[in-house]
Design an enzyme around this catalytic site. Structure first.
Site, PDB file in Angstrom:
ATOM      1  N   ASN A 103      29.976  -3.205  75.807  1.00  0.00           N
ATOM      2  CA  ASN A 103      29.006  -2.233  75.977  1.00  0.00           C
ATOM      3  C   ASN A 103      27.724  -2.593  75.103  1.00  0.00           C
ATOM      4  O   ASN A 103      28.005  -2.881  73.849  1.00  0.00           O
ATOM      5  CB  ASN A 103      29.614  -0.936  75.512  1.00  0.00           C
ATOM      6  CG  ASN A 103      30.384  -0.444  76.613  1.00  0.00           C
ATOM      7  OD1 ASN A 103      30.514  -0.596  77.829  1.00  0.00           O
ATOM      8  ND2 ASN A 103      31.609   0.517  76.441  1.00  0.00           N
TER       9      ASN A 103
ATOM     10  N   LYS B  26      35.437  -3.996  79.434  1.00  0.00           N
ATOM     11  CA  LYS B  26      34.239  -3.662  78.915  1.00  0.00           C
ATOM     12  C   LYS B  26      33.506  -4.289  77.799  1.00  0.00           C
ATOM     13  O   LYS B  26      33.999  -4.712  76.778  1.00  0.00           O
ATOM     14  CB  LYS B  26      33.983  -2.001  78.673  1.00  0.00           C
ATOM     15  CG  LYS B  26      34.240  -1.243  80.163  1.00  0.00           C
ATOM     16  CD  LYS B  26      33.051  -1.526  81.060  1.00  0.00           C
ATOM     17  CE  LYS B  26      31.718  -0.943  80.492  1.00  0.00           C
ATOM     18  NZ  LYS B  26      31.822   0.654  80.643  1.00  0.00           N
TER      19      LYS B  26
ATOM     20  N   ASN C 230       5.810  21.821  42.248  1.00  0.00           N
ATOM     21  CA  ASN C 230       4.956  21.539  43.281  1.00  0.00           C
ATOM     22  C   ASN C 230       4.519  19.874  43.292  1.00  0.00           C
ATOM     23  O   ASN C 230       4.231  19.480  44.379  1.00  0.00           O
ATOM     24  CB  ASN C 230       3.971  22.622  43.463  1.00  0.00           C
ATOM     25  CG  ASN C 230       4.861  23.845  43.723  1.00  0.00           C
ATOM     26  OD1 ASN C 230       6.114  23.929  43.636  1.00  0.00           O
ATOM     27  ND2 ASN C 230       4.052  25.045  43.416  1.00  0.00           N
TER      28      ASN C 230
ATOM     29  N   SER D 258      18.455  22.373  47.582  1.00  0.00           N
ATOM     30  CA  SER D 258      17.863  21.105  48.490  1.00  0.00           C
ATOM     31  C   SER D 258      18.576  19.983  48.099  1.00  0.00           C
ATOM     32  O   SER D 258      17.938  18.620  48.205  1.00  0.00           O
ATOM     33  CB  SER D 258      16.417  21.082  48.418  1.00  0.00           C
ATOM     34  OG  SER D 258      16.114  20.710  47.220  1.00  0.00           O
TER      35      SER D 258
ATOM     36  N   GLU E 180      21.804   0.604  73.104  1.00  0.00           N
ATOM     37  CA  GLU E 180      21.560   1.946  73.480  1.00  0.00           C
ATOM     38  C   GLU E 180      21.084   2.616  72.402  1.00  0.00           C
ATOM     39  O   GLU E 180      20.432   3.756  72.681  1.00  0.00           O
ATOM     40  CB  GLU E 180      22.826   2.293  74.149  1.00  0.00           C
ATOM     41  CG  GLU E 180      23.283   1.896  75.215  1.00  0.00           C
ATOM     42  CD  GLU E 180      24.851   2.214  75.708  1.00  0.00           C
ATOM     43  OE1 GLU E 180      24.951   2.907  76.434  1.00  0.00           O
ATOM     44  OE2 GLU E 180      25.510   1.372  75.115  1.00  0.00           O
TER      45      GLU E 180
ATOM     46  N   SER F  66      35.668  -0.741  75.239  1.00  0.00           N
ATOM     47  CA  SER F  66      35.836   0.605  75.774  1.00  0.00           C
ATOM     48  C   SER F  66      37.280   1.085  75.287  1.00  0.00           C
ATOM     49  O   SER F  66      38.073   0.162  75.327  1.00  0.00           O
ATOM     50  CB  SER F  66      35.843   0.658  77.236  1.00  0.00           C
ATOM     51  OG  SER F  66      36.469   1.670  77.795  1.00  0.00           O
TER      52      SER F  66
ATOM     53  N   TYR G  61       1.239  25.672  47.949  1.00  0.00           N
ATOM     54  CA  TYR G  61       3.067  25.337  48.243  1.00  0.00           C
ATOM     55  C   TYR G  61       3.677  26.475  48.737  1.00  0.00           C
ATOM     56  O   TYR G  61       3.342  27.732  48.470  1.00  0.00           O
ATOM     57  CB  TYR G  61       3.462  24.753  46.772  1.00  0.00           C
ATOM     58  CG  TYR G  61       4.813  24.400  47.202  1.00  0.00           C
ATOM     59  CD1 TYR G  61       5.329  23.288  47.341  1.00  0.00           C
ATOM     60  CD2 TYR G  61       6.055  25.462  46.969  1.00  0.00           C
ATOM     61  CE1 TYR G  61       6.551  22.618  47.679  1.00  0.00           C
ATOM     62  CE2 TYR G  61       7.196  24.901  47.397  1.00  0.00           C
ATOM     63  CZ  TYR G  61       7.584  23.614  47.599  1.00  0.00           C
ATOM     64  OH  TYR G  61       8.900  23.310  47.883  1.00  0.00           O
TER      65      TYR G  61
ATOM     66  N   THR H  62       6.956  -4.534  87.987  1.00  0.00           N
ATOM     67  CA  THR H  62       6.261  -3.203  87.824  1.00  0.00           C
ATOM     68  C   THR H  62       7.043  -2.343  88.692  1.00  0.00           C
ATOM     69  O   THR H  62       7.582  -2.832  89.928  1.00  0.00           O
ATOM     70  CB  THR H  62       4.650  -3.477  88.386  1.00  0.00           C
ATOM     71  OG1 THR H  62       4.978  -3.796  89.810  1.00  0.00           O
ATOM     72  CG2 THR H  62       3.980  -4.694  87.916  1.00  0.00           C
ATOM     73  N   HIS H  63       7.016  -0.998  88.297  1.00  0.00           N
ATOM     74  CA  HIS H  63       7.883   0.016  88.853  1.00  0.00           C
ATOM     75  C   HIS H  63       9.430  -0.546  88.964  1.00  0.00           C
ATOM     76  O   HIS H  63      10.197  -0.017  89.792  1.00  0.00           O
ATOM     77  CB  HIS H  63       7.318   0.335  90.407  1.00  0.00           C
ATOM     78  CG  HIS H  63       5.945   0.465  90.351  1.00  0.00           C
ATOM     79  ND1 HIS H  63       5.419   1.653  90.340  1.00  0.00           N
ATOM     80  CD2 HIS H  63       4.671  -0.469  90.581  1.00  0.00           C
ATOM     81  CE1 HIS H  63       3.928   1.648  90.315  1.00  0.00           C
ATOM     82  NE2 HIS H  63       3.742   0.231  90.332  1.00  0.00           N
TER      83      HIS H  63
HETATM   84  N1  ARG Z   1      12.553  21.254  45.766  1.00  0.00           N
HETATM   85  C1  ARG Z   1      11.206  21.736  46.066  1.00  0.00           C
HETATM   86  C2  ARG Z   1      10.761  20.877  47.479  1.00  0.00           C
HETATM   87  O1  ARG Z   1      11.606  20.041  47.579  1.00  0.00           O
HETATM   88  C3  ARG Z   1      10.287  21.592  45.090  1.00  0.00           C
HETATM   89  C4  ARG Z   1      10.252  22.991  44.077  1.00  0.00           C
HETATM   90  C5  ARG Z   1       9.070  23.606  44.486  1.00  0.00           C
HETATM   91  N2  ARG Z   1       8.505  24.700  43.825  1.00  0.00           N
HETATM   92  C6  ARG Z   1       9.302  25.866  43.750  1.00  0.00           C
HETATM   93  N3  ARG Z   1       8.580  26.895  42.878  1.00  0.00           N
HETATM   94  N4  ARG Z   1      10.420  26.351  44.684  1.00  0.00           N
HETATM   95  O2  ARG Z   1       9.883  21.059  47.743  1.00  0.00           O
END
Ligand code: ARG
Length: 457
Positions: free
Chosen positions: A285, A283, A110, A23, A290, A277, A317, A155-156
Site C-alpha cells: 500500500n 498488498k 501577553n 495550556s 496517501e 495489509s 489580548y 489533462t482531465h
Molecule cells: N498561555 C497564554 C497563551 O498561550 C499566555 C497567557 C496570556 N495572559 C493571560 N492573562 N492569560 O496565550
C-alpha cells in the site's frame, strides 16, 4: 494559590477549570524560547536599572538551571502551572528565591508568549526551508537522467500529449521552490519583536527594546503595543505557506498513488515507506503517498482554525489567542513528520520507464499531426477537424495513427495525401515541444540549469 491570582482571589480554582485552562500540552515545547526570552528580558531590566547585578546573576543562573533540569527530565510541569511561562517561573522561584520575583517586572505573559512563539517559529521555518531544499535536490537528481524518458502528460486524467519524466518531476520542483519562497516571507514576519509591549499599552519603564531585539535576533521592534500582543498574522502567514505546501504534497502524493496502481504501473514503491495489509498478503500500500495526500486538508484546516479564531476578536489580548498554538503546532508537526518520509519516497521510488513509454500510444501524437497539417497550409481549426476524423477512422479500424493506407488518408483530406509517416513517434513528438518551458529535451536541459541556479541563489 496560583501566582497569577494571588492577592486578588479568596477562593481556589476548581479542578475542572484548572484542567480546561491549562495550556501546557499546547505550549510546553516553547520552553527553550521562554528561557531565552526571559534571559534577554532580565538583561534589559539590569540595563534599565530596574534590577541589581546580583539579581541578574541569580536569575540567569537560575534560568540555566531550569533549562538543564527540563532537558534531563528532572523538572516536569504540573497541571496547575497553567502554562509554560508560569511553570518556568515557579521552578525559578524554587531555585533562586527572592530575585526570581523580580523577573516579571515590565513584562506580561501577553508579550512574552507571542515573543516565544515567533522565536520558535523562526527555527521551525528554517528547518522547513532546509528540508524543502533537500527535496528539491532529490527531484533534480531524479530528473536529470530522464530528460528523454517519454511518458504521457494528462489533462482531465486522460492521456493528452507526450512529455518527459524529467519535465514532470521538475514541475514538482517548481511547486516546492515557490513554497520555499513563501516560507521566506513567513520568516520575515517573525522578525518583529513584541516583547516590551507589556500587557497591552506599553510599560512604565524605559526598556531598550532595540537591544532586546538584537539580543534575540529580531530585526525590528513592533511599533504598536496593542498590535504587538494581539497580532497573529505571522502565524497565519506560516499556516498559509504550510497549507499551500501541504496541498502541493497532496497533489504529488496523489499522483504517486495513481502511478503505483497496477492500472498505471509507472512506479514501484520502496519497502521502507510502503504498508502491508493485515489480511491480503499480496498488498503493497502507498501509505506514505496517501498521508501526503491527507496532509493537504489537515493543514488547510489548521489555517482555517486560526483565521476563524481571530475573526471579530477585539484588541488586544484575549484567551482565545491561546488556541493559536493548537493550529500552528498541528501544522508544524504534520509538516515535520512528513518531509523526511517524502524524501525517502522520492529517493527510493523506482520508475518503470518501459510502461511509461508503452502508455505513449500514437493518439498522443494527434496534435502533432494537426500541427503538420497547419504547416501544409490548413487553418488550425480545419486541421483539428481532419485529425479528429483520422483518429475516429483509426479507432473504427482498430489501428494506430500511422497505419491508415494512403488512399484512406487522401479520402479524409487532400492535406493528408502526403502521408503522416514518422509523425506518430513519441520521441519525435517530445523533441518538437521547443517553446520556452516546453518538454523538449533541449528546453528541459535549460530548465535543469535554471533549477540548479534557483537552489544556489
Ligand atoms: N498561555 C497564554 C497563551 O498561550 C499566555 C497567557 C496570556 N495572559 C493571560 N492573562 N492569560 O496565550
Amino acid at each position: 494559590m496560583s501566582k497569577a491570582r494571588s492577592g486578588r482571589f479568596a477562593g481556589e480554582r476548581s479542578a475542572a477549570f484548572i484542567a480546561l485552562n491549562s495550556s501546557l500540552t499546547l505550549d510546553w515545547r516553547l520552553w527553550p524560547e521562554d528561557i531565552e526570552g526571559s534571559t534577554a528580558h532580565t538583561q534589559a531590566l539590569k540595563r534599565a536599572g530596574v534590577i541589581a547585578d546580583a539579581d541578574l546573576r541569580a536569575i540567569e543562573d537560575g534560568l540555566a538551571q531550569v533549562a538543564s533540569e527540563i532537558e534531563s527530565g528532572a523538572f516536569v510541569p504540573r497541571d496547575d502551572d497553567e502554562d509554560v511561562h508560569m511553570a518556568i517561573e515557579r521552578r525559578l522561584t524554587e531555585l533562586c528565591g527572592a530575585p526570581a520575583a523580580k523577573l516579571h517586572t515590565a513584562r506580561s505573559r501577553n508579550d512574552q508568549v507571542v515573543t516565544d512563539v515567533r522565536l520558535h517559529l523562526r527555527r521551525v521555518i528554517e528547518g522547513h526551508r532546509d528540508a524543502l531544499r533537500g527535496l528539491q535536490e532529490l527531484l533534480l537528481a531524479r530528473a536529470e537522467p530522464h530528460v528523454e524518458t517519454v511518458m504521457p502528460a494528462y489533462t482531465h486524467l486522460q492521456r493528452a500529449q507526450v512529455t518527459s519524466l524529467a519535465h514532470h518531476l521538475l514541475a514538482w520542483f517548481w511547486m516546492l521552490e515557490r513554497d520555499r519562497d513563501r516560507f521566506a516571507v513567513a520568516l520575515d514576519a517573525c522578525l518583529e519583536l513584541p516583547l516590551g509591549a507589556g500587557a497591552a499599552v506599553g510599560l512604565n519603564y524605559d526598556i531598550d527594546r532595540a537591544a532586546v531585539a538584537a539580543e534575540l535576533g529580531f530585526e525590528r521592534v513592533a511599533p504598536n503595543s496593542l498590535d504587538a500582543v494581539a497580532d497573529r498574522d505571522f502565524a497565519c502567514d506560516y499556516l498559509a505557506a504550510a497549507a499551500t505546501l501541504a496541498i502541493h504534497l497532496s497533489r504529488i502524493g496523489g499522483e504517486i498513488v495513481l502511478w503505483a496502481t497496477a492500472e498505471f504501473g509507472f512506479v514501484a514503491l520502496p519497502d521502507a515507506v510502503s504498508g502491508g495489509s493485515s489480511i491480503m498478503p499480496q498488498k503493497r500500500n502507498p501509505d506514505a503517498a496517501e498521508l501526503m495526500r491527507a496532509a493537504g486538508p489537515r493543514v488547510a484546516a489548521d489555517l482555517q482554525g486560526l483565521l476563524t479564531t481571530l475573526h471579530g476578536l477585539p484588541l488586544a489580548y484575549n484567551t482565545d489567542l491561546r488556541e493559536d498554538k493548537r493550529y500552528l503546532f498541528d501544522a508544524v508537526d504534520c509538516i515535520q513528520a512528513l518531509l523526511p518520509v517524502v524524501a525517502e519516497l522520492l529517493a527510493g521510488v523506482k520508475f518503470d520507464t518501459g510502461t511509461m513509454a508503452a502508455a505513449c500510444g500514437s493518439f498522443l501524437m494527434a496534435t502533432d499531426v494537426a500541427d503538420e497539417l497547419v504547416a501544409r497550409g490548413l487553418p488550425f481549426r480545419e486541421a483539428h477537424h481532419v485529425t479528429g476524423a483520422l483518429v475516429r477512422r483509426c479507432l473504427e479500424k482498430g489501428c494506430e495513427l500511422g497505419e491508415l493506407p494512403p488512399d484512406e488518408l487522401a479520402a479524409l483530406s487532400p492535406a493528408l495525401a502526403g502521408g503522416i509517416a514518422g509523425l506518430a513517434d513519441a520521441r519525435r513528438s517530445l523533441a518538437a515541444k521547443v517553446s520556452a518551458g516546453g518538454s523538449a529535451p533541449v528546453r528541459v536541459r535549460e530548465q535543469l540549469a535554471l533549477a540548479r541556479e534557483a537552489l544556489e541563489a
